[in-house]
Scaffold this motif. Structure first.
Motif, PDB file in Angstrom:
ATOM      1  N   ASP B 262       7.575  11.052   5.556  1.00 17.46           N
ATOM      2  CA  ASP B 262       7.926  10.286   6.745  1.00 17.46           C
ATOM      3  C   ASP B 262       9.088  10.963   7.456  1.00 17.46           C
ATOM      4  N   THR B 277       8.781   6.627  10.924  1.00 16.48           N
ATOM      5  CA  THR B 277       7.313   6.656  10.859  1.00 16.48           C
ATOM      6  C   THR B 277       6.878   5.801   9.671  1.00 16.48           C
ATOM      7  N   ASN B 279       3.854   6.233   7.330  1.00 16.01           N
ATOM      8  CA  ASN B 279       2.675   7.010   6.946  1.00 16.01           C
ATOM      9  C   ASN B 279       1.707   6.148   6.132  1.00 16.01           C
ATOM     10  N   ASP B 351      -0.296   5.349  12.047  1.00 18.44           N
ATOM     11  CA  ASP B 351       1.056   5.209  11.499  1.00 18.44           C
ATOM     12  C   ASP B 351       1.928   4.303  12.353  1.00 18.44           C
TER      13      ASP B 351
END
Lengths: 164, 592
Positions: B262, B277, B279, B351
């Motif tokens: 991430d 983020t 993921n 994501d």
């Protein structure tokens, strides 16, 4: 009037920015004031309908915003700040190598407030006399004559600055 | 001095005042959003949006205030550039432009389009530029690249035993660069004039923070801050690919935890960190690896935008996307959160979509049926949560299927931002072709036949060998816009409308040599997009202005979805594809 706010924004942002910058000579104040101008314009966008000239309408907001700003911040004087934009060298101190452009910059600060306003609106805000007449509530013809006289006056001042 | 010359010089002085283009762009965004919001059905929605945008406006009104990394919220994220078959070897962001090196193809600049500017490729770019000068490395040598003239010159040669990579400006004459030898990676300072080289520290990929005289770099999986004067080292975190903002306040890097990479950001003073983020896990298998592989998160000019390269882990030779992540101190409103979620589904940024859900399901997006537009029409604030109701439009590629689903999104605040707690489908109305070749409107489980293939006037039908293809019903439910797919070769498509009140058919267009893919309608009901491919496999897009009866044609372009009255489209080129936002009213196209 079928004009979208962003169209107005795109068309006149640069002119508003330069007009405000020449008034404040300060990037941060310019950013604040330009943002303020467009926010006010956006909020009052419905009032543009029926107004004869959209650029004049926007510049009326810009001019009033700058005036208000300096009214609220009395310690900040336009003249003082304007010097930052101009060269700090005294006008009466001619020196070799001065360009006409530098001399013109210095000459601007020798104009009266009214004359400076006309010059700024005409050349820095790129407004037509018709638009300036709406903003300044003056006759288009008299503004044209006045502007011509100011230009001549600047010519004389530049010549003097160049040591001529 | 003549009057004319005075006037000319005054204009020159005017032009010397450089307009702040960053301010122009930032401020414009707030008004574009506000203007768009005004078109929504209910008057109260713009008020809500305007309120939140006003906060955003106030923010953009000032110089970016420094806040803790943990206070920055993601307001938007989108993979806007897809490098289809190519490999991105390096990229950097300078003055509103993204410079991208594609393996074997050269260096490209992405502004309004992706344009090649140099035949050379780069292994790495400098994070920042000095004036117009950018640095890049290729095969161990360092080059100077003039962004204005787009000319490059070699300034430092690698040797058979050592290569240079990851250059970084120190000042006009000095650079920091990673020297790679068989034994180790070192950060060295090089005078580009005299080529004099000084060892600084072991590590790689240095970013230089001038005001604090610090280097941020990676060494053996650690992100390290190195004080150049004292030599003191501080570990930021485990991670790779560090980069800092131009103001030196934040560090971005990629961190791996339990197989999931991430993107993280940290304060330079290390007080807080933030994961930006989310993921998701890989599909179809019990894998301990995330769906995406992230690389090189770099900052835009405003310290609130991150660009990151991501690749899917579940696809062999998966395409590389560049995703833009926008951060703000202000969290998105409930409506903006739902908008962002639906957008993320449509462009398949799983994501980002997942990050907006409280308890995300394992799988989010599917190829078909797929969403092609949405409208938010109601919001209700409750004590603990907010309910946002939205219509989402669905289609199935090349099939006569259209669905209008009404959803109730329940949002609640979590860590000072809104997350979607539940998504409930309240109703679904379908428009489809039944086995008797009739177009049926199915509401609450009850079908109403609107017309059949036989009802269509013969003058509109060239051949008997046809079938219904993509269709939709207008928002006022008065008209059906549908297509007939010719099955002979060369195939063609006829686009027609059917007025449900007068029962009249009307020809909209004949698309010769085409295979229909989808039709979609904008939020105002004025514009219809038609995606089809020609027999030569060119992707075609036509936008019909139903009000003025005009059409606009595009080639090698797909429509992605209607965001209100603006179309998000994807332009497909040989090396890449990228998203744009198109305004059919003005014909203007902006980067998305």
């Amino acid at each position: 009037m079928d004009v979208k706010f962003v169209d107005l924004y795109d068309a006149y942002f640069d002119d508003i920015y330069r007009y405000v910058y020449v008034k404040t000579s300060n990037k941060w104040e310019t950013e604040d004031l330009v943002s303020e101008v467009f926010r006010k314009a956006f909020e009052n966008f419905s009032l543009l309908e029926g107004h004869q000239n959209d650029k004049a309408w926007l510049f009326t907001i810009a001019r009033n915003t700058v005036i208000d700003y300096y009214r609220k911040n009395k310690s900040v004087l336009v003249g003082d700040n304007f010097e930052q934009y101009l060269s700090p060298l005294p006008f009466e101190d001619p020196f070799d190598g001065k360009t006409e452009k530098e001399c013109l910059q210095r000459s601007l600060k020798h104009l009266s407030d009214g004359d400076l306003e006309i010059t700024e609106l005409r050349y820095f805000a790129d407004l037509k006399f018709k638009e300036m007449a709406i903003i300044l509530k003056k006759e288009e013809g008299s503004l044209r004559v006045k502007s011509n006289r100011i230009t001549k006056k600047l010519g004389v001042l530049v010549k003097k600055c160049l040591g001529g | 001095m003549e009057n004319e010359k005075i006037e000319k010089t005054l204009y020159e002085l005017r032009n010397e005042i450089e307009v702040d283009t960053d301010l122009k762009k930032q401020l414009r965004k707030t008004f574009v959003k506000k203007s768009r919001a005004r078109k929504w059905k209910n008057a109260w929605i713009p008020l809500l949006v305007a309120a939140s945008l006003f906060l955003a406006f106030l923010l953009s009104n000032e110089q970016m205030p420094h806040v803790k990394a943990s206070s920055l919220k993601i307001t938007n994220a989108i993979s806007f550039l897809d490098i289809g078959s190519g490999e991105i070897t390096a990229y950097t962001y300078q003055d509103g432009r993204l410079y991208i090196s594609l393996e074997g193809k050269g260096i490209f600049v992405y502004e309004n389009e992706l344009k090649q500017i140099l035949d050379d490729t780069a292994d790495s770019f400098s994070r920042s530029s000095k004036g117009e000068k950018l640095l890049f490395t290729y095969n161990g040598d360092v080059f100077l690249f003039d962004m204005k003239t787009t000319k490059s010159e070699k300034v430092l040669d690698g040797t058979p035993d050592s290569n240079y990579i990851y250059p970084e400006w120190k000042d006009q004459n000095h650079i920091y660069v990673t020297k790679v030898t068989e034994k180790e990676k070192q950060i060295v300072e090089v005078n580009v004039q005299t080529k004099e080289e000084t060892f600084i520290v072991s590590g790689e990929m240095a970013s230089f923070v001038e005001k604090e005289q610090k280097l941020i770099f990676e060494r053996h999986g650690d992100i390290i801050i190195y004080n150049i004067k004292s030599g003191k080292e501080t570990v930021v975190d485990r991670g790779k690919n560090p980069s800092v903002t131009n103001d030196g306040n934040y560090i971005s890097y990629v961190k791996e935890r339990s197989g999931f990479e991430d993107v993280w950001i940290s304060d330079m003073d290390l007080e807080t960190k933030n994961k930006v983020t989310t993921n998701p896990s890989l599909r179809n298998e019990l894998s301990d690896e995330g769906m995406y592989h992230y690389q090189f998160p770099i900052w835009g000019n405003d310290e609130r935008t991150l660009y990151v390269m991501k690749k899917r882990n579940d696809v062999d030779n998966g395409t590389a996307n560049i995703m833009k992540i926008e951060l703000s101190e202000q969290s998105s409103t409930e409506i903006e959160t739902v908008q962002s979620y639906l957008q993320a589904l449509m462009v398949r940024d799983d994501d980002f979509a997942k990050s907006l859900l409280k308890d995300p399901p394992e799988f989010l997006t599917y190829s078909n049926p797929k969403q092609i537009g949405f409208q938010i029409f109601e919001t209700t604030k409750n004590e603990q949560s907010t309910s946002v109701k939205a219509e989402v439009y669905w289609t199935d590629t090349a099939l006569p299927y259209y669905k209008v689903s009404t959803y109730d999104f329940t949002l609640m605040k979590e860590n000072e931002r809104y997350v979607i707690e539940t998504v409930k489908e309240l109703s679904a109305i379908e428009l489809l072709s039944n086995e008797r070749n009739e177009i049926e409107w199915v509401k609450d489980g009850k079908g109403e036949v609107l017309f059949s293939l036989q009802d269509i006037p013969q003058s509109f039908i060239q051949t008997d060998n046809i079938r219904f293809s993509s269709l939709l019903r207008t928002h006022d439910e008065k008209n059906v816009i549908f297509s007939l797919q010719g099955m002979d070769e060369p195939s063609d498509v006829t686009l027609l409308s059917f007025n449900c009140e007068t029962k009249a058919f009307n020809l909209l267009a004949k698309l010769e040599g085409g295979i229909m893919e989808k039709v979609a309608l904008d939020a105002t009901g004025r514009y219809v997009t038609t995606d089809y491919s020609t027999d030569a496999f060119d992707s075609k897009l036509v936008i019909f202005d139903l009000e003025k009866g005009k059409r606009t044609d595009f080639t090698n372009v797909h429509s992605v979805f209607w965001k209100g009255d603006k179309l998000i489209l994807e332009e497909v080129a040989e090396t890449h594809s990228m998203y744009y936002q198109f305004d059919p009213q003005t014909g203007s196209k902006i980067n998305y």
